[in-house]
Design a protein around this motif. Sequence first.
Motif, PDB file in Angstrom:
ATOM      1  N   TRP A   7      22.390  27.196  34.296  1.00 56.19           N
ATOM      2  CA  TRP A   7      21.345  26.266  34.228  1.00 56.19           C
ATOM      3  C   TRP A   7      20.222  26.706  33.971  1.00 56.19           C
ATOM      4  O   TRP A   7      19.239  25.394  33.480  1.00 56.19           O
ATOM      5  CB  TRP A   7      21.484  25.350  35.630  1.00 56.19           C
ATOM      6  CG  TRP A   7      22.436  24.384  35.498  1.00 56.19           C
ATOM      7  CD1 TRP A   7      23.756  24.602  34.904  1.00 56.19           C
ATOM      8  CD2 TRP A   7      23.064  22.839  35.994  1.00 56.19           C
ATOM      9  NE1 TRP A   7      24.517  23.186  35.077  1.00 56.19           N
ATOM     10  CE2 TRP A   7      24.240  22.642  36.836  1.00 56.19           C
ATOM     11  CE3 TRP A   7      21.855  22.427  37.242  1.00 56.19           C
ATOM     12  CZ2 TRP A   7      24.310  21.735  37.028  1.00 56.19           C
ATOM     13  CZ3 TRP A   7      22.530  20.578  37.468  1.00 56.19           C
ATOM     14  CH2 TRP A   7      23.832  21.032  37.537  1.00 56.19           C
ATOM     15  N   ARG A   8      19.823  26.903  34.795  1.00 53.66           N
ATOM     16  CA  ARG A   8      18.260  27.839  34.633  1.00 53.66           C
ATOM     17  C   ARG A   8      17.607  28.553  33.025  1.00 53.66           C
ATOM     18  O   ARG A   8      17.031  28.148  32.100  1.00 53.66           O
ATOM     19  CB  ARG A   8      17.602  28.827  35.509  1.00 53.66           C
ATOM     20  CG  ARG A   8      16.067  29.756  35.319  1.00 53.66           C
ATOM     21  CD  ARG A   8      16.052  31.115  36.644  1.00 53.66           C
ATOM     22  NE  ARG A   8      15.104  31.424  36.307  1.00 53.66           N
ATOM     23  CZ  ARG A   8      13.950  30.745  36.396  1.00 53.66           C
ATOM     24  NH1 ARG A   8      14.058  29.505  37.977  1.00 53.66           N
ATOM     25  NH2 ARG A   8      12.268  30.746  36.842  1.00 53.66           N
ATOM     26  N   GLU A   9      18.498  29.175  32.291  1.00 46.78           N
ATOM     27  CA  GLU A   9      18.442  29.510  30.866  1.00 46.78           C
ATOM     28  C   GLU A   9      18.673  28.222  29.990  1.00 46.78           C
ATOM     29  O   GLU A   9      18.058  27.979  28.997  1.00 46.78           O
ATOM     30  CB  GLU A   9      19.667  30.249  30.662  1.00 46.78           C
ATOM     31  CG  GLU A   9      19.815  31.786  31.602  1.00 46.78           C
ATOM     32  CD  GLU A   9      20.966  32.700  31.288  1.00 46.78           C
ATOM     33  OE1 GLU A   9      21.999  32.411  30.451  1.00 46.78           O
ATOM     34  OE2 GLU A   9      20.811  33.504  31.750  1.00 46.78           O
ATOM     35  N   LEU A  10      19.563  26.799  30.374  1.00 49.26           N
ATOM     36  CA  LEU A  10      19.704  25.916  29.437  1.00 49.26           C
ATOM     37  C   LEU A  10      17.844  25.711  30.049  1.00 49.26           C
ATOM     38  O   LEU A  10      17.424  24.312  28.965  1.00 49.26           O
ATOM     39  CB  LEU A  10      20.540  25.006  30.001  1.00 49.26           C
ATOM     40  CG  LEU A  10      20.999  23.636  29.434  1.00 49.26           C
ATOM     41  CD1 LEU A  10      21.672  24.103  28.070  1.00 49.26           C
ATOM     42  CD2 LEU A  10      22.038  23.159  30.334  1.00 49.26           C
ATOM     43  N   VAL A  11      17.893  24.352  30.964  1.00 47.40           N
ATOM     44  CA  VAL A  11      16.892  24.455  31.404  1.00 47.40           C
ATOM     45  C   VAL A  11      15.074  24.560  30.415  1.00 47.40           C
ATOM     46  O   VAL A  11      14.576  24.449  29.758  1.00 47.40           O
ATOM     47  CB  VAL A  11      15.763  24.322  33.104  1.00 47.40           C
ATOM     48  CG1 VAL A  11      14.518  23.811  32.904  1.00 47.40           C
ATOM     49  CG2 VAL A  11      17.238  23.210  33.376  1.00 47.40           C
ATOM     50  N   LEU A  12      15.154  26.129  30.764  1.00 50.26           N
ATOM     51  CA  LEU A  12      14.030  27.237  30.241  1.00 50.26           C
ATOM     52  C   LEU A  12      14.012  27.347  28.861  1.00 50.26           C
ATOM     53  O   LEU A  12      13.233  27.118  27.867  1.00 50.26           O
ATOM     54  CB  LEU A  12      13.985  28.682  30.714  1.00 50.26           C
ATOM     55  CG  LEU A  12      13.373  28.865  32.180  1.00 50.26           C
ATOM     56  CD1 LEU A  12      13.455  29.917  32.594  1.00 50.26           C
ATOM     57  CD2 LEU A  12      12.180  28.027  32.764  1.00 50.26           C
ATOM     58  N   ASN A  13      14.856  27.194  28.176  1.00 52.43           N
ATOM     59  CA  ASN A  13      15.397  27.313  26.191  1.00 52.43           C
ATOM     60  C   ASN A  13      15.623  25.111  26.221  1.00 52.43           C
ATOM     61  O   ASN A  13      16.687  25.415  24.463  1.00 52.43           O
ATOM     62  CB  ASN A  13      16.460  27.732  26.296  1.00 52.43           C
ATOM     63  CG  ASN A  13      16.166  29.627  26.790  1.00 52.43           C
ATOM     64  OD1 ASN A  13      14.887  30.277  26.244  1.00 52.43           O
ATOM     65  ND2 ASN A  13      17.204  30.011  27.488  1.00 52.43           N
TER      66      ASN A  13
END
Length: 100
Positions: free
Chosen positions: A89-95
């Motif tokens: 989720w972190r990678e998705l949100v940041l990207n």
Amino acid sequence: EDTRTAVEDLDLKIVQAQELLENLLSARQQAQSRLEDAKSILHPMRSIPSELLAEIFHHCIPKTYRLRELDALDPRGAPWLFSEVCRRWRELVLNTPQLW
């Protein structure tokens, strides 16, 4: 004397039963932990495509945020909260620029 021996035998069996119970409870706890780990690995949430998850996140962000009335750097609000759930989720949100 026979009664005393019988009581001692019963006390020994009780101690052995208590040890067996402790071992069984420990084994059950380990099995329960492995089961919970397996359930989290197989959770349906893991199979949601990233594009769909990003769309869900987008709809969870308050409209006032999208209108830039809220501070995007406030870690207490979306999308920062989503990024704290897990690495994916972190990678998705940041990207996903649409969330910012």
